[in-house]
Design an enzyme around this catalytic site. Structure first.
Site, short mmCIF file in Angstrom:
data_model
loop_
_atom_site.label_atom_id
_atom_site.label_comp_id
_atom_site.label_asym_id
_atom_site.label_seq_id
_atom_site.Cartn_x
_atom_site.Cartn_y
_atom_site.Cartn_z
N ARG A 1 28.22 45.58 29.30
CA ARG A 1 27.86 45.41 27.89
C ARG A 1 26.90 44.24 27.79
O ARG A 1 27.02 43.25 28.53
CB ARG A 1 29.10 45.07 27.05
CG ARG A 1 29.97 46.25 26.72
CD ARG A 1 29.32 47.21 25.72
NE ARG A 1 30.24 48.24 25.30
CZ ARG A 1 30.40 49.41 25.91
NH1 ARG A 1 29.66 49.72 26.96
NH2 ARG A 1 31.26 50.29 25.45
N GLU B 1 21.22 47.32 20.58
CA GLU B 1 20.68 48.61 21.00
C GLU B 1 20.99 49.70 19.95
O GLU B 1 22.00 49.58 19.25
CB GLU B 1 21.27 49.01 22.37
CG GLU B 1 22.77 49.19 22.35
CD GLU B 1 23.39 49.44 23.73
OE1 GLU B 1 23.13 48.66 24.66
OE2 GLU B 1 24.15 50.42 23.83
N HIS C 1 21.09 52.90 28.00
CA HIS C 1 22.56 52.99 27.98
C HIS C 1 23.02 54.40 28.34
O HIS C 1 23.67 55.07 27.52
CB HIS C 1 23.12 52.56 26.61
CG HIS C 1 24.60 52.27 26.65
ND1 HIS C 1 25.23 51.45 25.75
CD2 HIS C 1 25.59 52.71 27.48
CE1 HIS C 1 26.53 51.39 26.02
NE2 HIS C 1 26.77 52.15 27.07
C1 8YV Z 1 29.07 55.35 25.94
C2 8YV Z 1 30.04 53.48 27.16
O1 8YV Z 1 30.26 55.62 25.32
O2 8YV Z 1 31.87 54.07 28.52
C3 8YV Z 1 31.37 53.24 27.75
O3 8YV Z 1 31.96 52.20 27.44
O4 8YV Z 1 29.47 52.63 26.58
C4 8YV Z 1 29.37 54.79 27.30
O5 8YV Z 1 29.98 55.68 28.13
C5 8YV Z 1 28.21 56.53 26.06
O6 8YV Z 1 26.93 56.06 26.18
C6 8YV Z 1 28.29 57.49 24.91
O7 8YV Z 1 27.90 56.94 23.73
#
Ligand code: 8YV
Length: 315
Positions: A234, A263, A281
């Protein structure tokens, strides 16, 4: 029987939409022009929120749903869900761990290789005629045999380290304590010390208020002008201002980033840099993994509404 009403925070791939609407009455928050008005009208009937990792569920959203019982996250990261607001009301939270681990690790490795060997620039070199006009592509840095640090040896960090072994790298990791399954790798508790012995530093920590800016000025300085930071976790784990300043001055060699503050908009200073690889992402973004994530989101919702144990509870 009436279907349970759920609030869908963001879109899912089209293959998830039909099974979701077959089992639930879905209120599509992301399509509402007037979000506050939409929440005020549907919120009282919402029993579950289906969201995505990066979208989460804010306190305001949770409070607009007084009958809320569950937040089901499509993603392993649940840092964007207001857990305090959920705890106060006994609202359960689920995520989608495991099913995405290997794809996230793969993308981290791909980003390291791509950035270190200059693949994006090399592609341009072929396409724009530079190969013909100027000759050989400028030399880049080797990956195999060098030093890698993994900051956070959870599920994803472990898969990253396993893959790095295949490149005969010298691997070390930081975590709150040494892991008994990681005896092949050196444990270095202090992230600054980890960075100072690493050519490549992977950030694979679950984000929380405790890890906010754990990669700050000191870690970045320790990684140094030859070092590369790879972030597949993150944005909040990295002090983005310190990162940008170090990339601009050359105090940090390079970075490969899949996540950004604010983002999908990003600080325009990133776009002016040629020592950073920018990714949208998508570390979990394969058809196989996203299908498994969507199914797990639905399976958790179904388990909850049929009185079965949640498959992957967070709270
Ligand atoms: C997003 C993610 O959920 O697993 C995570 O924590 O940030 C990603 O897998 C994915 O980009 C779908 O929005």
């Amino acid at each position: 029987m009436n279907k349970p009403q759920i609030l869908q925070v963001g879109p899912y791939p089209e293959w998830d939409e039909a099974p979701l609407t077959a089992s639930f009455e879905v209120h599509r928050y992301f399509e509402a022009a007037d979000k506050a008005g939409f929440l005020a009208s549907v919120g009282p009937n919402v029993k579950a929120i289906a969201t995505r990792g990066e979208l989460g569920a804010s306190r305001a959203m949770i409070e607009a749903c007084p009958a809320l019982e569950l937040v089901s996250v499509y993603g392993v990261g649940f840092d964007a869900v207001d857990l305090a607001a959920c705890r106060e009301r006994g609202i359960r939270v689920t995520n989608t761990p495991d099913v995405l681990t290997s794809d996230v690790a793969d993308l981290g490795i791909a980003m390291m290789l791509c950035q270190s060997r200059g693949l994006v620039g090399a592609e341009g070199w072929v396409r724009d005629g530079s190969w013909v006009e100027k000759g050989l592509y400028p030399l880049k840095r080797r990956v195999w045999g060098r030093s890698a640090g993994v900051l956070g040896l959870g599920r994803i960090g472990y898969e990253v380290a396993k893959r790095l072994q295949g490149f005969d790298m010298r691997i070390a990791y930081s975590d709150v304590a040494p892991k008994d399954f990681a005896s092949d790798w050196e444990y270095i508790a202090d992230p600054v010390a980890l960075a100072s012995r690493s050519d490549f530093l992977f950030v694979t920590l679950a984000a929380s208020p405790v890890t906010r800016h754990i990669v700050g000025r000191e870690v970045i300085a320790a990684l140094g002008g030859e070092g590369m930071l790879i972030n597949i976790s993150r944005a909040s784990n990295v002090d983005e201002e310190a990162l940008l300043t170090a990339l601009e001055s050359g105090a940090l060699g390079s970075a490969a980033l899949d996540v950004f503050e604010g983002e999908p908009k990003l600080d325009p200073r990133f776009l002016a840099l040629d020592n950073v690889l920018l990714q949208p992402h998508h570390a979990s973004g394969t058809i196989e993994t996203r299908k498994a994530m969507g199914k797990l989101v639905r399976d958790n919702l179904t388990a909850h509404f049929s009185g079965q144990p949640l498959l992957t509870p967070v709270l």
